[in-house]
Scaffold this active site. Structure first.
Site, PDB file in Angstrom:
ATOM      1  N   HIS A  73      61.293  -3.813 -34.452  1.00  8.74           N
ATOM      2  CA  HIS A  73      59.905  -4.062 -34.953  1.00  8.74           C
ATOM      3  C   HIS A  73      58.961  -3.393 -33.880  1.00  8.74           C
ATOM      4  O   HIS A  73      57.796  -3.153 -34.488  1.00  8.74           O
ATOM      5  CB  HIS A  73      59.750  -5.413 -35.179  1.00  8.74           C
ATOM      6  CG  HIS A  73      58.514  -5.790 -36.394  1.00  8.74           C
ATOM      7  ND1 HIS A  73      57.499  -5.982 -35.965  1.00  8.74           N
ATOM      8  CD2 HIS A  73      58.770  -5.762 -37.491  1.00  8.74           C
ATOM      9  CE1 HIS A  73      56.519  -6.179 -37.119  1.00  8.74           C
ATOM     10  NE2 HIS A  73      57.460  -6.163 -38.166  1.00  8.74           N
TER      11      HIS A  73
ATOM     12  N   GLU B  70      52.593   0.075 -44.078  1.00 11.20           N
ATOM     13  CA  GLU B  70      52.714   1.508 -43.479  1.00 11.20           C
ATOM     14  C   GLU B  70      52.239   2.439 -44.353  1.00 11.20           C
ATOM     15  O   GLU B  70      52.478   3.798 -44.413  1.00 11.20           O
ATOM     16  CB  GLU B  70      54.309   1.813 -43.190  1.00 11.20           C
ATOM     17  CG  GLU B  70      55.139   2.263 -44.490  1.00 11.20           C
ATOM     18  CD  GLU B  70      55.326   1.212 -45.713  1.00 11.20           C
ATOM     19  OE1 GLU B  70      54.581   0.387 -45.927  1.00 11.20           O
ATOM     20  OE2 GLU B  70      56.127   1.673 -46.506  1.00 11.20           O
TER      21      GLU B  70
HETATM   22  N1  LIG Z   1      56.843  -2.898 -37.463  1.00 12.16           N
HETATM   23  C1  LIG Z   1      56.204  -3.047 -38.369  1.00 12.16           C
HETATM   24  N2  LIG Z   1      56.664  -2.931 -39.720  1.00 12.16           N
HETATM   25  C2  LIG Z   1      55.881  -3.252 -40.665  1.00 12.16           C
HETATM   26  C3  LIG Z   1      54.446  -3.457 -40.558  1.00 12.16           C
HETATM   27  N3  LIG Z   1      54.029  -3.764 -41.796  1.00 12.16           N
HETATM   28  C4  LIG Z   1      54.920  -3.524 -42.768  1.00 12.16           C
HETATM   29  N4  LIG Z   1      55.982  -3.116 -42.187  1.00 12.16           N
HETATM   30  C5  LIG Z   1      57.568  -2.498 -42.638  1.00 12.16           C
HETATM   31  O1  LIG Z   1      57.514  -1.590 -43.313  1.00 12.16           O
HETATM   32  C6  LIG Z   1      58.628  -1.494 -44.257  1.00 12.16           C
HETATM   33  C7  LIG Z   1      58.356  -0.939 -45.609  1.00 12.16           C
HETATM   34  O2  LIG Z   1      59.631  -0.669 -46.060  1.00 12.16           O
HETATM   35  P1  LIG Z   1      59.711  -0.243 -47.580  1.00 12.16           P
HETATM   36  O3  LIG Z   1      58.738  -0.646 -48.460  1.00 12.16           O
HETATM   37  O4  LIG Z   1      61.036  -0.340 -47.868  1.00 12.16           O
HETATM   38  O5  LIG Z   1      59.583   1.367 -47.251  1.00 12.16           O
HETATM   39  P2  LIG Z   1      60.109   2.592 -46.445  1.00 12.16           P
HETATM   40  O6  LIG Z   1      61.120   1.975 -45.797  1.00 12.16           O
HETATM   41  O7  LIG Z   1      58.978   3.255 -45.856  1.00 12.16           O
HETATM   42  O8  LIG Z   1      60.642   3.364 -47.715  1.00 12.16           O
HETATM   43  P3  LIG Z   1      59.693   4.370 -48.599  1.00 12.16           P
HETATM   44  O9  LIG Z   1      58.463   4.266 -48.445  1.00 12.16           O
HETATM   45  O10 LIG Z   1      60.587   4.428 -49.933  1.00 12.16           O
HETATM   46  O11 LIG Z   1      59.928   5.777 -47.943  1.00 12.16           O
HETATM   47  C8  LIG Z   1      59.087  -3.038 -44.297  1.00 12.16           C
HETATM   48  O12 LIG Z   1      60.250  -3.178 -43.682  1.00 12.16           O
HETATM   49  C9  LIG Z   1      58.014  -3.879 -43.653  1.00 12.16           C
HETATM   50  O13 LIG Z   1      58.528  -5.116 -43.138  1.00 12.16           O
HETATM   51  C10 LIG Z   1      54.115  -3.700 -39.258  1.00 12.16           C
HETATM   52  O14 LIG Z   1      52.847  -3.924 -39.155  1.00 12.16           O
HETATM   53  N5  LIG Z   1      54.899  -3.538 -38.509  1.00 12.16           N
END
Ligand SMILES: Nc1nc2c(ncn2[C@@H]2O[C@H](COP(=O)(O)OP(=O)(O)OP(=O)(O)O)[C@@H](O)[C@H]2O)c(=O)[nH]1
Length: 325
Positions: free
Chosen positions: A190, A220
């Site tokens: 993370h 993201e």
């Molecule tokens: N390290 C970190 N992870 C985050 C943060 N906010 C969101 N995430 C992670 O971003 C990830 C988004 O995953 P998904 O929505 O499955 O999207 P993806 O894996 O990017 O897949 P696609 O968008 O379909 O290409 C999740 O695992 C969230 O936990 C953050 O502030 N920090």
């Protein structure tokens, strides 16, 4: 890909620590002022941090200003410079109290005291304004990337529309989402994911023009509102933003993490009277299609005129260059 949701609310640790630091700086500074007055009233020889040429660098406030934390440098550079100027000027006025021959000349004492009081007042007022700005950033900025959140988006959109109208340009939204970001978290941890978000924010910020809002829109997801003279111009912007993200891997603790993004591009059409909400919805739909089409590309929402749907024309798309990891 996540549906647009707000990032986790700011925990406020960084901003509240900054606000406490500023309070401490004001308190230390007032204590220093009392020492100055004591020395002057008791006709004592002042120590170096009161009358030396570099007294402004020796005092606690001066040391703090010399290494002001990065968020302050980023958001409050102008105010910090004002504080540095007032701080130096105030020290110079105080040193004037002990300058050769000054103490025996009431006019010079009066002049030094007035300068001291004036700069002291301005300094404390500027520090108070800095604290207010820090606390307001806490409410409107994402602590991880230092990008604004959505609070002021309608207002920023209104300002950009007015600017676009004046220049005969159009407003575009580019909604950009990192690809397979969950896999980055799962593989590298993370903290590495956080480092990627920070680095991507920095790369995107370096590509945006002043006055064009770039936001952390979701976990993201990043949103850029910008103006363009024509579609080709907007397409070049989309190419540039995706290339900035994937141009080189992010280095984190000796590892190289390949990063890419997909994006949805949509143009705002004043003539249809459609809202910001509609613009964001169309860019989200275009983003969804870019993901479905294989990622690492942007897609454009077609003109949404009444009675005509977005998909009526084949969508425009662009691809980001390959990662050279
Ligand atoms: N390290 C970190 N992870 C985050 C943060 N906010 C969101 N995430 C992670 O971003 C990830 C988004 O995953 P998904 O929505 O499955 O999207 P993806 O894996 O990017 O897949 P696609 O968008 O379909 O290409 C999740 O695992 C969230 O936990 C953050 O502030 N920090």
């Amino acid at each position: 890909m996540t549906h647009p949701t707000m990032p986790a609310p700011a925990d406020g640790d960084v901003a509240s620590q900054l606000a406490r630091d500023i309070d401490a700086a004001i308190a230390q500074h007032l204590a220093w002022t009392h020492r100055v007055l004591r020395c002057a009233l008791l006709h004592q020889t002042p120590p170096g941090d009161i009358c030396a040429d570099n007294a402004h660098e020796q005092c606690e406030l001066g040391k703090w200003l010399a290494h002001a934390p990065a968020p302050l440098q980023l958001h409050n550079a102008e105010l910090l410079n004002e504080i540095r100027r007032e701080h130096m000027a105030m020290h110079a006025a105080v040193a004037g109290l002990w300058a050769a021959g000054a103490r025996t000349d009431p006019n010079r004492v009066q002049q030094a005291l007035s300068g001291f009081e004036r700069h002291q007042r301005h300094l404390v007022s500027a520090l108070e304004r800095l604290k207010t700005a820090v606390l307001s950033n806490l409410l409107t900025c994402d602590p991880l990337t230092q990008l604004p959140l959505r609070h002021r988006l309608p207002e920023q959109f209104g300002a950009l529309r007015a600017q676009a109208n004046r220049r005969g340009e159009a407003v575009y939204a580019l909604l950009l989402d990192l690809d397979h970001f969950k896999a980055i978290n799962d593989t590298h941890g993370h903290a590495a994911g956080d480092a990627v978000l920070r680095e991507v924010a920095q790369r995107l910020r370096a590509c945006t023009r002043q006055g064009e809002p770039l936001l952390r829109y979701g976990g993201e997801e990043f949103l850029l509102l910008f103006t363009a003279t024509d579609r080709a111009h907007a397409h070049r912007t989309a190419d540039r933003m995706l290339a900035a993200v994937s141009g080189q891997p992010v280095r984190y603790q000796g590892e190289e993490i390949a990063v890419s993004a997909s994006a949805g591009l949509a143009r705002h059409h004043d003539e249809t009277g459609k809202s910001l909400e509609n613009l964001l919805q169309r860019s989200d739909e275009a983003l969804y299609r870019a993901k479905r089409a294989g990622r690492r590309r942007w897609m454009e929402s077609e003109i949404a005129r009444p009675g005509r749907c977005d998909q009526a024309r084949p969508p425009r798309q662009g691809r980001a260059p390959s990662v050279t990891a």
